[in-house]
Design a protein around this motif. Structure first.
Motif, short mmCIF file in Angstrom:
data_model
loop_
_atom_site.label_atom_id
_atom_site.label_comp_id
_atom_site.label_asym_id
_atom_site.label_seq_id
_atom_site.Cartn_x
_atom_site.Cartn_y
_atom_site.Cartn_z
N ASP A 4 -2.07 -5.19 -3.50
CA ASP A 4 -1.78 -4.73 -2.14
C ASP A 4 -2.53 -3.42 -1.94
O ASP A 4 -2.02 -2.33 -2.21
CB ASP A 4 -0.28 -4.54 -1.97
N ASN A 5 -3.80 -3.54 -1.49
CA ASN A 5 -4.67 -2.38 -1.37
C ASN A 5 -4.09 -1.30 -0.45
O ASN A 5 -4.20 -0.11 -0.75
CB ASN A 5 -6.06 -2.80 -0.86
N GLU A 6 -3.50 -1.69 0.65
CA GLU A 6 -2.95 -0.72 1.59
C GLU A 6 -1.82 0.09 0.95
O GLU A 6 -1.72 1.30 1.15
CB GLU A 6 -2.48 -1.41 2.86
N ALA A 7 -0.97 -0.57 0.17
CA ALA A 7 0.13 0.13 -0.49
C ALA A 7 -0.40 1.10 -1.55
O ALA A 7 0.10 2.22 -1.67
CB ALA A 7 1.10 -0.87 -1.12
N ILE A 8 -1.41 0.66 -2.28
CA ILE A 8 -2.00 1.53 -3.31
C ILE A 8 -2.64 2.75 -2.66
O ILE A 8 -2.41 3.89 -3.10
CB ILE A 8 -3.03 0.75 -4.16
N SER A 10 -1.95 4.07 0.22
CA SER A 10 -0.89 4.89 0.77
C SER A 10 -0.26 5.78 -0.31
O SER A 10 -0.02 6.96 -0.09
CB SER A 10 0.18 4.00 1.40
N GLN A 11 -0.03 5.20 -1.49
CA GLN A 11 0.53 5.98 -2.59
C GLN A 11 -0.43 7.07 -3.05
O GLN A 11 -0.02 8.18 -3.36
CB GLN A 11 0.88 5.07 -3.77
#
Length: 122
Positions: A4-8, A10-11
Motif C-alpha cells: 500500500d504505497n500511499e500508506a507507506i 503517509s507514514q
C-alpha cells in the motif's frame, strides 16, 4: 503481496529524521545493501520533517586560547563596544548573532573559528 504505497508514504511523511534513519539502517542490514545516496533524497522528500531551517543563531561556546582576538572579532561582527563584547565572550556560551541566514551564520562561524573560538549554530 501488494504494497500500500500511499500508506507507506503517509507514514514516512509523519516520521522524524531519527525514525527514518533507523528505518534505513534496518533495511540496509536486512537486505545487505547501502542506501547512501537515496537517504538524502528520502529525507528531503519526507515533507515537514525535513524542512529547511530559515534562521540561525551563532552561539559562542568557548573563547579558546586567543580570547583577545575573539573579543575583537565579536566587536567587528556585532558592532558592540569593547566592554559589551568582552561581556559576551566572558559569558560563553552566549548568542553572538540571532535570526540570520545560513550563509551569514556560516561566515560568522568561520570568522570566529579562525581566531580560535568554538562556535555552535542553532
Amino acid at each position: 503481496m501488494a504494497l500500500d504505497n500511499e500508506a507507506i508514504i503517509s507514514q514516512l511523511k509523519e516520521a522524524s529524521i531519527l525514525e527514518l534513519n533507523d528505518l534505513v539502517k534496518a533495511i540496509e542490514e536486512e537486505f545487505g545493501v547501502s542506501a547512501a545516496a537515496p537517504v538524502a533524497a528520502a529525507a528531503a522528500g519526507a515533507g515537514d520533517a525535513a524542512a529547511e531551517k530559515d534562521s540561525y543563531t551563532v552561539e559562542l561556546t568557548e573563547a579558546g586560547q586567543e580570547k583577545v582576538k575573539v573579543i575583537k572579532a565579536v566587536r567587528e561582527i556585532t558592532g558592540l563596544g569593547l566592554k559589551d563584547a568582552k561581556g559576551l565572550v566572558d559569558a560563553a556560551p552566549s548568542a553572538i548573532k540571532e535570526d540570520i541566514t545560513e550563509d551569514e551564520a556560516n561566515k560568522i562561524k568561520a570568522q570566529l573559528e579562525e581566531v580560535g573560538a568554538t562556535i555552535t549554530l542553532k
